[in-house]
Structure formats: structure tokens, C-alpha cells
Design an enzyme around this catalytic site. Structure first.
Site, PDB file in Angstrom:
ATOM      1  N   GLY A 161     -44.948  17.417 -13.349  1.00 61.75           N
ATOM      2  CA  GLY A 161     -44.414  16.400 -14.234  1.00 61.75           C
ATOM      3  C   GLY A 161     -42.905  16.522 -14.355  1.00 61.75           C
ATOM      4  CB  CYS A 162     -40.321  14.059 -15.333  1.00 61.88           C
ATOM      5  SG  CYS A 162     -41.147  13.281 -16.733  1.00 61.88           S
ATOM      6  CG  PHE A 163     -40.454  16.247 -20.413  1.00 60.28           C
ATOM      7  CD1 PHE A 163     -39.168  16.497 -20.853  1.00 60.28           C
ATOM      8  CD2 PHE A 163     -41.072  15.071 -20.816  1.00 60.28           C
ATOM      9  CE1 PHE A 163     -38.497  15.598 -21.667  1.00 60.28           C
ATOM     10  CE2 PHE A 163     -40.411  14.162 -21.630  1.00 60.28           C
ATOM     11  CZ  PHE A 163     -39.126  14.427 -22.061  1.00 60.28           C
TER      12      PHE A 163
END
Length: 358
Positions: A161-163
Site C-alpha cells: 500500500g501507499c502508506f
């Protein structure tokens, strides 16, 4: 950077399919793959808009992909394609990837369906049925800089995921070297509205987002167990983080400011040296000099992750700031970086570009 060494190499061109072709992750894949010498976009697959030209939805793609988007035909896909990128919403890839598992296809999933090793954890956080355990067991987590050797041998890959990409790249060196307490990690994350995808919602409506900052999914964000799982693996013990996300009024970009209590006496210069050594062979990590900190603008449109560090002697805290473009290093760029590793290509291929500025 001189890419002449890549141009001199003779590689077999591999055909690519992108499933979920109208999402922002897919659009970034199309943009970045346009300059990739070893991958060719053969099919763009859309369940809801097959038969349409993608340029009618995204006019900026006019003249770059002239074939209409297609409906998924698994048998035809296996015949025509070598690599499948799944840029689908959560809950789709878990049903599709098992159908490809026994074929020659390399599958790279940009959704969260294969990121958690536990079916129970996935169902708790995503509120959907999980993928088969055999699929979860085979999937390799594609945090490119950390799991490079495993990625090279992967056939099913789960793109982070991005985070988690920002948070893990920022915190792993400190956790691995045991310079901070794993019981006190706090992650404050902020992202632009493209992280929510193109579907309209009250959360991302202009009038509610513009000139506003919104905390959201406090204590409930689906990236919490992902961050905890992989930090725990690095620490060889359970790690539980405090992770809070905020939506900020910009299109793209993501930044995490993180805090951990120091377990040993270190200066800012010593921590920076440690991080520089840790990431010295990784072309997409840039450690910012002392006294400066990353901004989202400085990684915009690129596959870079910029990391800044500061030791707060007054509070005995290590402060780590990590910035990425959520659609590139946080999604499509890292997916291509992983495809490069899976196929023995230079991991920088098609990605080593100067960020867009201003």
C-alpha cells in the site's frame, strides 16, 4: 542517469495486461510503461467499460493506446500475455489470482488482497472474504528495497500500500538496527485525494476537501495491520504502531512523519549515516541532508522515496519524515520496479525520471 547499458541489452519483449484499466493506478501504469523497452501493454481490461476507448475517459491518453478496452477472458489472457497487473478494488484480485496460479503468468496485485498473511486479519480489516490461504502463502510482499531477493523469484506479487511503503521504508532501518523502542512508534500520515481513487464520494468532494484537512479511519485503517505485520517481521517480535491518516487538499503526494523513542544515544548525523549506508545500493531512496526534510512536491510524478531524519534530544525521540508520490512509488511505479526485479531487468528501467517540478 545513463541508460545506455539497458539499451544495449537484448531482452525478450513481454506482453502485459492491466486489469481494472480505468483506475488511477492503471493510468499510471500505462503512462510509465509507455517508455519501458521490455514490456508492451497488450490488453487493458475493464469490467464496467469494456468496448470503450480509454482515451474517451482519459483524453490525455489520445494516440497512446488505440485498442478498445476488453472484457476479461482468462484463457485468452493466458495465451497472449506474460505479466498481469491487477489494479482492481479490494476484493477482486483474491478471486482472480488463484485462477492464474498454475499458469505461466506473473501476477502483480496493486490492491490489498494479498498483503496480509492471515485470512482472519484480512477479513477483520477489509470486511471481505479472504483469498485462499495457498495464494496468500505464495504471494511475495513487494517492498522492493527490503525484499529484493524474494521478489526476484516471485510469480505472485503483492504490491504494498501507499502508506505502508512510506512508513516501512522510513522506519525499517531504525527497527532493524534496534535504535528505537518498538512499543512507542507513532505514524502521522497525510495523503492527496487521488489515494481514494477516481470514484466520487462525500469524503473527496471538492467543497469538503478544498481548504480543509480531514483525519479519517482513525484506528480502523486497513494499512494498520500491513505496517504492523512487516515491522514485526523485521523486529522478530510483535510491533503495534499508532497510525493516523489525514486527507489533505492536493491531488497526489503522501508524507509520513514518524516518531520512535531512542533506545541508545545517537546524534542526527549518526542516524543519517546509518540510513545512508542502509540504502546506499537502492537507487530510489534519497536521504535528505541534516536540517532539511522531504516535501511531496520533490517526489511528484517519480518513483523516489525521500527520507529526512532528526534526533530530538529534548524528548529523546527519533523523528523520521518519508515522502512519496502515492500513485508512483506508492502504486504503479513500485509495481513496475517489482516487475523489473522479477524478470532480471535493471530495477530502474523505465522509472529513473526526474520528479515533476513545480
Amino acid at each position: 542517469m545513463n541508460n545506455s547499458k539497458n539499451r544495449k541489452e537484448v531482452k525478450t519483449l513481454k506482453n502485459v495486461a492491466i486489469i481494472g484499466g480505468t483506475g488511477y493506478g492503471a493510468i499510471e501504469l500505462i503512462r510509465l510503461l509507455q517508455t519501458h523497452e521490455f514490456m508492451h501493454v497488450k490488453q487493458i481490461i475493464s469490467h464496467s467499460q469494456h468496448g470503450e476507448q480509454i482515451a474517451t475517459i482519459y483524453p490525455h491518453l489520445t494516440k497512446f493506446f488505440n485498442n478498445p478496452m476488453e472484457e476479461l477472458d482468462i484463457e485468452r489472457l493466458k495465451e497472449e500475455v506474460d505479466i498481469v497487473f491487477l489494479a482492481t478494488p479490494a476484493g477482486v484480485a483474491k478471486d482472480l489470482v488463484p485462477k492464474f496460479q498454475e499458469s505461466h503468468l506473473q501476477c502483480i496485485d496493486l490492491s490489498g488482497d494479498l498483503r496480509l498473511s492471515s485470512q482472519e486479519q484480512y477479513e477483520k480489516w477489509y470486511k471481505k472474504d479472504a483469498a485462499p490461504q495457498a495464494t496468500l502463502d505464495e504471494a511475495v510482499y513487494g517492498l522492493s528495497e527490503i525484499y529484493k531477493e524474494q521478489i526476484k523469484n516471485a510469480k505472485i506479487l503483492s504490491n504494498p500500500g501507499c502508506f505502508p511503503t512510506s512508513a516501512l521504508l522510513g522506519m525499517i532501518p531504525a527497527v532493524e538496527h534496534r535504535i528505537i523502542s518498538t512499543e512507542t512508534i507513532i505514524i502521522d500520515g497525510k495523503t492527496g485525494v487521488s489515494g481514494a481513487g477516481g470514484k466520487q464520494s462525500p469524503m473527496t468532494h471538492y467543497s469538503g476537501t478544498n481548504e480543509n484537512v480531514k483525519p479519517y479511519k482513525i484506528g480502523m485503517h486497513q494499512h494498520i495491520p500491513e505496517i504492523d505485520q512487516y515491522l514485526s517481521g523485521i523486529a522478530n517480535k510483535p510491533v503495534t504502531t499508532t497510525f493516523t491518516t489525514h486527507l489533505i487538499p492536493m491531488t497526489r503526494g503522501l508524507i509520513c512523519t514518524m516518531y520512535g523513542r531512542l533506545e541508545k544515544e545517537m546524534t542526527t548525523a549518526e542516524v543519517i549515516n546509518m540510513y545512508q549506508f542502509y540504502y546506499e545500493s537502492h537507487p530510489f531512496i534519497r536521504i535528505v541532508e541534516a536540517g532539511s526534510f522531504p516535501t511531496t512536491k520533490e517526489v511528484y510524478g517519480s518513483n523516489f522515496c525521500d527520507i529526512g531524519l532528526h534526533v530530538d534530544e529534548r524528548t529523546n525521540q527519533l523523528i523520521v519524515v518519508s515522502a512519496i508520490d502515492n500513485l508512483v512509488k506508492g502504486a504503479a511505479g513500485q509495481a513496475i520496479q517489482n516487475a523489473n526485479l522479477m524478470n532480471g531487468w535493471d530495477e530502474e528501467h523505465g522509472l529513473y525520471q526526474i520528479p515533476i517540478y513545480p
